[in-house]
Design a protein around this motif. Structure first.
Motif, mmCIF file in Angstrom:
data_model
loop_
_atom_site.group_PDB
_atom_site.id
_atom_site.type_symbol
_atom_site.label_atom_id
_atom_site.label_comp_id
_atom_site.label_asym_id
_atom_site.label_seq_id
_atom_site.Cartn_x
_atom_site.Cartn_y
_atom_site.Cartn_z
ATOM 1 N N SER A 114 36.574 43.515 42.137
ATOM 2 C CA SER A 114 35.266 43.909 42.986
ATOM 3 C C SER A 114 34.574 42.640 43.405
ATOM 4 O O SER A 114 33.762 42.337 42.585
ATOM 5 N N ASP A 133 27.199 48.401 39.682
ATOM 6 C CA ASP A 133 28.170 49.463 40.216
ATOM 7 C C ASP A 133 29.022 48.709 41.102
ATOM 8 O O ASP A 133 28.578 48.333 42.274
ATOM 9 N N THR A 135 31.985 48.108 43.651
ATOM 10 C CA THR A 135 32.734 48.970 44.660
ATOM 11 C C THR A 135 33.797 48.702 45.089
ATOM 12 O O THR A 135 34.445 47.207 44.932
ATOM 13 N N TRP A 136 34.810 49.297 45.867
ATOM 14 C CA TRP A 136 35.881 48.713 46.371
ATOM 15 C C TRP A 136 37.076 48.139 45.457
ATOM 16 O O TRP A 136 37.481 47.190 45.622
ATOM 17 N N SER A 137 37.137 48.833 44.382
ATOM 18 C CA SER A 137 38.102 48.268 43.313
ATOM 19 C C SER A 137 39.288 48.933 43.321
ATOM 20 O O SER A 137 39.608 50.108 42.575
ATOM 21 N N ASP A 175 35.321 58.141 42.997
ATOM 22 C CA ASP A 175 34.422 58.204 44.120
ATOM 23 C C ASP A 175 35.262 57.729 45.619
ATOM 24 O O ASP A 175 34.686 57.781 46.413
ATOM 25 N N TRP A 176 36.594 57.849 45.241
ATOM 26 C CA TRP A 176 37.356 57.349 46.649
ATOM 27 C C TRP A 176 37.770 58.436 47.143
ATOM 28 O O TRP A 176 38.754 59.054 47.081
ATOM 29 N N LYS A 187 38.327 52.552 43.873
ATOM 30 C CA LYS A 187 36.974 53.252 43.131
ATOM 31 C C LYS A 187 35.823 52.549 42.417
ATOM 32 O O LYS A 187 35.825 51.166 43.000
ATOM 33 N N THR A 188 35.032 52.934 42.172
ATOM 34 C CA THR A 188 33.720 52.198 41.755
ATOM 35 C C THR A 188 33.638 51.750 40.173
ATOM 36 O O THR A 188 34.077 52.687 39.433
ATOM 37 N N HIS A 190 31.696 51.036 36.886
ATOM 38 C CA HIS A 190 30.281 51.241 36.303
ATOM 39 C C HIS A 190 30.208 50.167 35.179
ATOM 40 O O HIS A 190 30.876 50.260 34.146
#
Length: 388
Positions: A114, A133, A135-137, A175-176, A187-188, A190
């Motif tokens: 990310s 957090d 994102t876009w991983s 969360d994708w 996904k994200t 954390h």
């Protein structure tokens, strides 16, 4: 004349099963483990792994040919897996100590990322404490490490940096839910107050200018004397090409036997069908030729251990984005002539069309941005810091 590509030959053997798993990938919202196992089985993930750890160090043109072919079977898998591959190229520019941590005991280890500099940090003795957090991983479910971005203040200057973090130090947030690349598992991550030692941190600019801690570790290499970013981004254009080429096949095969429901007329002899196919075929061929020329320039520079000029680097970036634009246009032209039945979720055409457009959605392939970057270079203007 096509050059020998042993990796592509091995890939062709598993593509039918990967294509058969395409709907499964979308349902899972990540790569099926079977796909990962098959691609690791042919060692595609070792494309840019240093030979010192058992890697292959294949050329960029060989790799992108594989990703184009893979995207025609399942673009979600191509998106996620190509990034796991190209991140090895980026990791090879980190310190030797970092590389030993990643690959010393597990040369099959890969990293997701990310890379937007959205992470927060606090300076700590011997490194930083990282929180965010991220994102876009893509492909995160199948990676042992993550490369994450943050802006670090160094001598009063904001420096864009990357940190390498092991899987046990972050949580994956599921969360994708997306309209395209549904199976990429983007996904994200954390991350909360994780210590990252200095040897696992590298400045992005150093990776673009041959100044990173890993630069020069492999003097005989033909792939590591090059900026990291063109390798990282190469897959996006390859996927645009591969999905456009697949759409040509879908369009031709579908219309070869299609009959108009109300009139019984054969579609394959209609002038609009023929002209759409003809123009898109030539446009996709032009995109491939443009990309192959660009990727070959990457290869030559790297083999010569010659870093590109700012002008050359600008062309490499924007050439790929323009080729993506051409592939989008060709795919749209075909899509409009495929008929209503292809809007059904069960039809491959709508998935390929969706995924083809997603290749143009990445910041690196946004042609509105790229056109400005190239235009400024052509006019001798300084780069706009507001353009990535």
């Amino acid at each position: 004349m096509p050059q020998p590509n042993p990796m592509l030959e091995r890939l062709q053997e598993v593509l039918p099963q990967i294509a058969a798993n395409a709907e499964k990938a979308e349902d899972l919202r990540q790569m099926p483990q079977e796909n990962v196992d098959m691609l690791k089985g042919i060692q595609l993930h070792r494309s840019f792994l240093p030979k010192a750890y058992g890697g292959l160090e294949i050329s960029l043109p060989e790799f992108t040919d594989c990703i184009a072919a893979l995207s025609g079977a399942c673009c979600s898998t191509a998106w996620a897996f190509s990034l796991l591959c190209t991140h090895n190229h980026q990791l090879a520019m980190f310190s030797k100590e970092c590389q030993d941590e990643v690959w010393g005991d597990d040369p099959d280890a890969t990293a997701c990322s990310s890379i937007a500099p959205l992470g927060k940090y606090e300076e700590a003795e011997g490194g930083v404490r990282f929180t965010g957090d991220m994102t876009w991983s893509s492909g995160s479910d199948h990676a042992e490490w993550a490369i994450v971005g943050f802006n670090r203040m160094v001598d009063g200057e904001k420096v864009y940096c990357f940190a390498a973090i092991p899987r046990q130090d972050y949580e994956i947030i599921d969360d994708w839910y997306a309209m395209a690349m549904k199976g990429s598992g983007t996904k994200t991550l954390h991350i909360v107050d994780v210590f990252v030692p200095e040897h696992r941190i590298s400045a992005a600019r150093d990776m673009m200018e041959g100044k990173s801690k890993g630069f020069g570790l492999y003097p005989d290499s033909k792939v590591f004397y090059t900026p990291y970013r063109p390798y990282f981004a190469s897959g996006f254009a390859a996927m645009a090409l591969g999905t456009a080429e697949r759409m040509l096949d879908i369009y031709r095969e579908y219309n070869a036997k299609r009959v108009r429901a109300y009139t019984g007329a054969e579609v394959k002899v209609s002038i609009p069908m023929l002209t759409r196919l003809a123009e898109s075929t030539q446009q996709v061929a032009a995109a491939r030729a443009y990309l192959e020329k660009t990727w070959q320039e990457h290869k030559v520079h790297s083999e010569r251990h010659e870093y590109p000029s700012k002008e050359t680097l600008t062309y490499w970036r924007t050439n790929q984005a323009y080729a993506v634009k051409m592939c989008n246009q060709a795919t749209d032209r075909l899509w409009k002539g495929l008929g209503a039945s292809n809007w059904m979720n069960s039809r491959e055409g709508q998935r390929v069309w969706r995924d083809n457009h997603m290749t143009a959605a990445h910041a690196y392939t946004d042609y509105d941005t790229c056109a400005q970057i190239l235009g400024r270079e052509l006019m001798g203007l300084a780069p706009d810091p507001g353009l990535l």
